[in-house]
Structures are given as structure tokens and as C-alpha cells.
Write a protein that holds these residues in place. Structure first.
Motif, short mmCIF file in Angstrom:
data_model
loop_
_atom_site.label_atom_id
_atom_site.label_comp_id
_atom_site.label_asym_id
_atom_site.label_seq_id
_atom_site.Cartn_x
_atom_site.Cartn_y
_atom_site.Cartn_z
N GLY A 179 38.99 41.49 47.73
CA GLY A 179 38.32 42.36 48.47
C GLY A 179 37.42 43.45 47.57
O GLY A 179 37.79 42.47 45.96
N ILE A 180 37.12 44.20 47.35
CA ILE A 180 36.74 45.00 46.68
C ILE A 180 37.85 45.95 46.38
O ILE A 180 37.75 46.40 46.99
CB ILE A 180 35.61 46.01 46.77
N CYS A 181 37.52 46.78 44.54
CA CYS A 181 38.87 47.34 44.42
C CYS A 181 38.68 48.89 45.29
O CYS A 181 37.73 49.68 45.07
CB CYS A 181 39.19 47.56 42.86
N GLY A 182 39.70 49.13 45.67
CA GLY A 182 39.72 50.65 46.23
C GLY A 182 39.15 50.43 47.43
O GLY A 182 39.11 51.80 48.02
N ASN A 183 38.58 49.71 48.14
CA ASN A 183 38.77 49.38 50.09
C ASN A 183 39.57 48.68 50.31
O ASN A 183 40.33 47.85 49.70
CB ASN A 183 37.25 48.47 49.89
N PRO A 191 28.43 41.89 47.64
CA PRO A 191 27.47 42.74 47.48
C PRO A 191 26.59 42.43 46.57
O PRO A 191 27.18 43.12 45.06
CB PRO A 191 28.35 43.59 48.67
N LYS A 192 25.42 43.50 46.99
CA LYS A 192 24.89 43.57 45.61
C LYS A 192 24.96 44.97 45.68
O LYS A 192 25.64 46.06 45.77
CB LYS A 192 23.10 43.65 46.47
N GLY A 193 24.70 45.24 44.35
CA GLY A 193 25.43 46.55 43.81
C GLY A 193 26.41 46.44 43.48
O GLY A 193 26.98 47.16 42.55
N VAL A 194 27.44 45.26 43.49
CA VAL A 194 29.11 45.73 42.78
C VAL A 194 28.95 45.25 41.87
O VAL A 194 29.18 43.77 42.01
CB VAL A 194 30.19 45.22 44.37
N PRO A 195 30.00 45.68 41.04
CA PRO A 195 30.66 45.48 39.85
C PRO A 195 31.31 44.40 39.41
O PRO A 195 32.78 44.38 40.82
CB PRO A 195 30.47 46.75 38.66
N THR A 196 31.23 43.33 39.23
CA THR A 196 32.08 41.84 38.90
C THR A 196 33.49 42.69 38.79
O THR A 196 34.40 42.07 39.59
CB THR A 196 31.78 40.69 38.20
N LYS A 197 33.47 43.40 37.99
CA LYS A 197 34.78 44.06 37.90
C LYS A 197 35.89 44.88 38.79
O LYS A 197 37.15 44.76 38.41
CB LYS A 197 34.87 44.54 36.59
N LEU A 198 34.48 44.69 39.31
CA LEU A 198 35.51 45.60 40.78
C LEU A 198 35.82 44.24 42.23
O LEU A 198 37.01 44.56 42.90
CB LEU A 198 34.85 46.72 41.34
N PHE A 199 35.96 43.34 41.90
CA PHE A 199 36.38 42.83 42.58
C PHE A 199 37.67 41.86 42.18
O PHE A 199 38.26 41.98 41.55
CB PHE A 199 35.61 40.99 42.41
#
Length: 91
Positions: free
Chosen positions: A57-61, A37-45
Motif C-alpha cells: 500500500g501507500i503510507c498513511g492509507n 498510482p501516478k503522482g505517488v512518490p516511491t518513498k511512500l510505497f
């Protein structure tokens, strides 16, 4: 390069009208393409590949892809990468 399975194109998995991922495959490998998703830093993937399960997913979700696999995969030769798209290629 391994022989592609027909048809020679990416397939799209859509859920509730939204593209979740695309994939292509050969007789020996499967490639999944997931757009962050736009605006999500790659390090959170986050991506976890197990012999019979995959989570993305995205870290924290909660993972948005949390799926048992039909056939086991070779985890020692499985990997994921993050590729950057050149916006000029998207015209």
C-alpha cells in the motif's frame, strides 16, 4: 533461470474492473508487478512480506493488497524493489 510454469506470460489480478497487480512464477519463485498510482512518490510505497501474509500500500492509507497466502514463503529470501519504467518502452 528456473523453468517457467505454463503459460509463459504474466497473469493479471483484476478487482472491480481495475488491475491490482500482475504476476509470473517458476517452480521456485513468484514475482509480483505493481504499478504505483501516478503522482505517488516511491518513498511512500510500503510492502510487508511475512511467512503467510503480504501487505502492499501507500503510507498513511489502508493497504490495497492485504492477503493471507495459501502456502508459506521464505521471508529470509523474499524482497521487493521499485523499478522505474522508461516511458519509451510503453509504446
Amino acid at each position: 533461470m528456473a523453468e517457467k510454469l505454463a503459460p509463459e506470460k504474466r497473469h493479471t489480478f483484476v478487482h472491480n474492473g481495475q488491475k491490482v497487480f500482475e504476476w509470473d512464477q517458476t517452480l521456485e519463485e513468484v514475482n509480483m508487478y505493481i504499478e504505483l498510482p501516478k503522482g505517488v512518490p516511491t518513498k511512500l510505497f510500503r510492502c510487508t512480506i511475512k511467512a503467510s501474509h503480504v501487505e502492499v500500500g501507500i503510507c498513511g492509507n489502508p493497504p490495497y493488497l492485504n492477503h493471507d497466502l495459501t502456502h508459506p514463503v521464505k521471508t529470509d529470501s523474499s524482497f521487493w524493489t521499485i523499478g522505474l519504467i522508461d516511458e519509451s518502452d510503453c509504446s
